[in-house]
Design a protein around this motif. Structure first.
Motif, PDB file in Angstrom:
ATOM      1  N   HIS A  84       0.818  -1.220   0.000  1.00  0.00           N
ATOM      2  CA  HIS A  84       0.000   0.000   0.000  1.00  0.00           C
ATOM      3  C   HIS A  84       0.851   1.270   0.000  1.00  0.00           C
ATOM      4  N   ASP A  85       2.155   1.086  -0.041  1.00  0.00           N
ATOM      5  CA  ASP A  85       3.091   2.215  -0.072  1.00  0.00           C
ATOM      6  C   ASP A  85       2.781   3.216   1.041  1.00  0.00           C
ATOM      7  N   LEU A  86       2.628   2.698   2.252  1.00  0.00           N
ATOM      8  CA  LEU A  86       2.291   3.552   3.389  1.00  0.00           C
ATOM      9  C   LEU A  86       3.508   4.362   3.818  1.00  0.00           C
ATOM     10  N   LYS A  87       3.295   5.655   4.011  1.00  0.00           N
ATOM     11  CA  LYS A  87       4.367   6.564   4.394  1.00  0.00           C
ATOM     12  C   LYS A  87       4.182   6.984   5.849  1.00  0.00           C
ATOM     13  N   PHE A  88       5.233   6.834   6.656  1.00  0.00           N
ATOM     14  CA  PHE A  88       5.131   7.194   8.073  1.00  0.00           C
ATOM     15  C   PHE A  88       6.529   7.371   8.655  1.00  0.00           C
ATOM     16  N   ASP A  89       6.566   8.096   9.770  1.00  0.00           N
ATOM     17  CA  ASP A  89       7.821   8.326  10.490  1.00  0.00           C
ATOM     18  C   ASP A  89       7.869   7.565  11.809  1.00  0.00           C
ATOM     19  N   VAL A  90       6.676   7.300  12.361  1.00  0.00           N
ATOM     20  CA  VAL A  90       6.555   6.668  13.678  1.00  0.00           C
ATOM     21  C   VAL A  90       5.410   5.658  13.619  1.00  0.00           C
ATOM     22  N   ILE A  91       5.561   4.544  14.356  1.00  0.00           N
ATOM     23  CA  ILE A  91       4.490   3.570  14.510  1.00  0.00           C
ATOM     24  C   ILE A  91       3.906   3.724  15.907  1.00  0.00           C
ATOM     25  N   ALA A  92       2.588   3.732  16.011  1.00  0.00           N
ATOM     26  CA  ALA A  92       1.934   3.890  17.310  1.00  0.00           C
ATOM     27  C   ALA A  92       1.011   2.712  17.587  1.00  0.00           C
ATOM     28  N   GLY A  93       1.340   1.947  18.618  1.00  0.00           N
ATOM     29  CA  GLY A  93       0.467   0.860  19.041  1.00  0.00           C
ATOM     30  C   GLY A  93      -0.639   1.386  19.941  1.00  0.00           C
ATOM     31  N   ILE A  94      -1.823   0.811  19.801  1.00  0.00           N
ATOM     32  CA  ILE A  94      -2.938   1.200  20.656  1.00  0.00           C
ATOM     33  C   ILE A  94      -2.911   0.361  21.925  1.00  0.00           C
ATOM     34  N   GLU A  95      -2.961   1.027  23.066  1.00  0.00           N
ATOM     35  CA  GLU A  95      -2.963   0.343  24.355  1.00  0.00           C
ATOM     36  C   GLU A  95      -4.128  -0.655  24.449  1.00  0.00           C
TER      37      GLU A  95
ATOM     38  N   TYR B  11      10.964  -2.158  15.795  1.00  0.00           N
ATOM     39  CA  TYR B  11      12.328  -2.674  15.935  1.00  0.00           C
ATOM     40  C   TYR B  11      12.804  -3.291  14.618  1.00  0.00           C
ATOM     41  N   THR B  12      11.930  -4.057  13.971  1.00  0.00           N
ATOM     42  CA  THR B  12      12.295  -4.722  12.724  1.00  0.00           C
ATOM     43  C   THR B  12      12.583  -3.726  11.612  1.00  0.00           C
ATOM     44  N   LEU B  13      11.758  -2.682  11.530  1.00  0.00           N
ATOM     45  CA  LEU B  13      11.900  -1.688  10.465  1.00  0.00           C
ATOM     46  C   LEU B  13      12.883  -0.580  10.825  1.00  0.00           C
ATOM     47  N   LYS B  14      13.371  -0.601  12.075  1.00  0.00           N
ATOM     48  CA  LYS B  14      14.245   0.470  12.572  1.00  0.00           C
ATOM     49  C   LYS B  14      13.529   1.826  12.503  1.00  0.00           C
ATOM     50  N   VAL B  15      12.244   1.795  12.915  1.00  0.00           N
ATOM     51  CA  VAL B  15      11.399   2.987  12.940  1.00  0.00           C
ATOM     52  C   VAL B  15      10.969   3.240  14.387  1.00  0.00           C
ATOM     53  N   PRO B  16      10.971   4.491  14.854  1.00  0.00           N
ATOM     54  CA  PRO B  16      10.534   4.769  16.223  1.00  0.00           C
ATOM     55  C   PRO B  16       9.104   4.296  16.459  1.00  0.00           C
TER      56      PRO B  16
END
Length: 219
Positions: free
Chosen positions: A65-76, A88-93
């Motif tokens: 889907h060619d998703l563009k992002f700087d940070v990944i946010a998990g929902i509690e 960790y895998t993508l080396k993305v915050p």
């Protein structure tokens, strides 16, 4: 949706017992909704091989889907292990978004880092109505970030969830669909064709299902 990926994830879900089919003895969710099925994606970290299918699947989904992002946010809280592993895998915050404010400490709604001016990709383990995910999106946007997409392992695909995501201008992407899960489970003999019709009736109208089958009412 990638059919190969969707089927692989469905198999992984069933292998670890993350999906239960109980049309004869339905369970009641915290919301009060009576259901002939349940999903518990929190089981994945206990099964590394199947969890790897999910984390690798998220990477594939992002690329497709060619998703563009700087940070990944998990929902509690159930989204956090997956978002941390993917980050960790993508080396993305990665950060996580709370559903409700704490009554102690800093009382932050977004924990882990400053997301101001960042493009944030939401990650949820499972979507029911979408309320928790979109509350998280609202809090993240309140911190000055942009939220355009949410990825999740599974969803009940309720129309109300589709409308909620549309209204919030967030596009939902899931690794598999419930119909694919049902197909895999039926082939494995986890329920009968008649029981599948009961489950599909719930998926079509979950709010009225209890009344139709048990004479009760969801409130």
């Amino acid at each position: 949706m990638n059919n190969t990926l969707a089927t692989a994830v469905a198999h992984s879900l069933i292998e670890i017992g993350a999906v239960g089919f109980v049309p004869q003895k339905p369970i009641r969710f915290k919301s009060g909704l009576l259901s002939p099925v349940y999903i518990d994606n929190r089981r994945f970290p206990f099964y590394p091989a199947q969890w790897a299918v999910v984390i690798e699947g998220f990477q594939q989904l992002i690329q497709e889907h060619d998703l563009k992002f700087d940070v990944i946010a998990g929902i509690e809280s159930a989204g956090i292990p997956h978002s941390a592993a993917l980050g960790y895998t993508l080396k993305v915050p990665s950060v996580f978004a709370r559903k409700t404010v704490k009554d102690h400490g800093t009382k932050k709604m977004v924990e882990g880092g400053n997301v101001q001016g960042q493009r944030v990709l939401l990650l949820e383990d499972h979507i029911t109505t979408g309320g928790s995910s979109l509350t998280g999106a609202q809090h993240i946007r309140g911190e000055g970030a942009t939220v355009a997409d949410c990825i999740a392992i599974t969803s009940y695909e309720f129309p109300v969830a589709e409308e909620e995501f549309k209204d919030a201008n967030v596009t939902l992407h899931t690794l598999t669909s419930f119909q694919v899960i049902l197909d895999v489970a039926l082939k494995q003999g986890l329920f009968s064709a008649q029981e599948r019709s009961v489950i599909e009736d719930w998926l079509e109208d979950s709010l009225g299902w209890e009344q139709r089958h048990f004479g009760g009412t969801y409130e």
